[in-house]
Enzyme design. Sequence first.
Site, PDB file in Angstrom:
ATOM      1  N   CYS A  69     106.490  33.964  32.057  1.00 33.71           N
ATOM      2  CA  CYS A  69     105.310  34.587  32.662  1.00 33.71           C
ATOM      3  C   CYS A  69     104.258  34.874  31.593  1.00 33.71           C
ATOM      4  CB  CYS A  69     105.718  35.866  33.382  1.00 33.71           C
ATOM      5  SG  CYS A  69     104.349  36.880  33.949  1.00 33.71           S
ATOM      6  N   CYS A  84     102.705  38.373  31.597  1.00 33.93           N
ATOM      7  CA  CYS A  84     103.679  39.352  31.090  1.00 33.93           C
ATOM      8  C   CYS A  84     103.590  39.471  29.570  1.00 33.93           C
ATOM      9  CB  CYS A  84     105.093  38.948  31.474  1.00 33.93           C
ATOM     10  SG  CYS A  84     105.417  38.903  33.252  1.00 33.93           S
TER      11      CYS A  84
END
Length: 322
Positions: free
Chosen positions: A79, A82
């Site tokens: 991700c 993230c």
Amino acid sequence: MQPRNMSMSGVVDLAAVKAAGEAKAKAEQARAEAARQGGPAAVSPSALVIDVDEAGFESEVLQRSAEVPVVLDFWAEWCEPCKQLGPLLERLAAEYNGRFLLAKIDVDANQMLMQQFGIQGIPAVFAVVAGQALPLFQGAVPEAQIRETLDQLIQIGEERFGLTGIVVDPDAEAGGAAPAHHAGPYDALLEAAMSALDAGDLAGAVQAYRNVLADDPAHPEAALGLAQAELLTRVSGMDPAAVRKAAADAPADVDAQLAAADLDLAGGHVQDAFGRLVETVRRTAGEDRDAVRLRLLKLFEVIGADDPRVTAARQALARVLF
């Protein structure tokens, strides 16, 4: 141009703000000293960020949430957002110095937790306070908004559950050497800012405070001084009668309510300003609600976090938001 019939006397006292900032620093030093002398629940700075899995969730999150709000960062290695949010949350955990604990959860390795929290996408950030889960935000969020969310979370933890955080011992690592803090030569800049305010040079005051905050973003006197100067800038040149009529005629007009709240606060009507914006937050949604909430938080800065009127307004805002 200096605003006519406009005074911040009785609204904000920069000397008091400075004293409050110094008192806060001394309190942090006292907490650290208590930790070094064996005070309760002392942890090292690195213990403010932990990796949590399903097996340790009860002991590391649920049980710890009885003493400090626990922020959950659901993430994954693949991700990309993230990878931007994670380091920011870790930095804020260190900066808040024990006011919240950051628990990082890898969703690929903890699918059950992901399902239990009903997460549809990541990054997703939740909080657990006294065993109760609260959704905070999902996706990429500006740092300013994250700070405001954390401040509200901490406020709820303190006022509803009596959670005062955990003690951090800065000497617990790195051979006992506390991290150095570069204070910077701010006295001249702060004096120049206050002199500019007195002379009606609002742009000069704003720039002086921003110069301090560029080097020390958490400087309390500069932050509140900037909020004051920005408020005076917004109300400069306003026609009070026209502003109040517009707000009365159009309760749903967000800009009209923001202007009236600024005018109320600059005139010393603090509770009127706060009440107006809390009510506007209640009846708005989306970007309008965010704009009003952010302005209200700015007005809180003008008055100071320790003022009981701010405390009451924060409680009212939390009830509306949560």
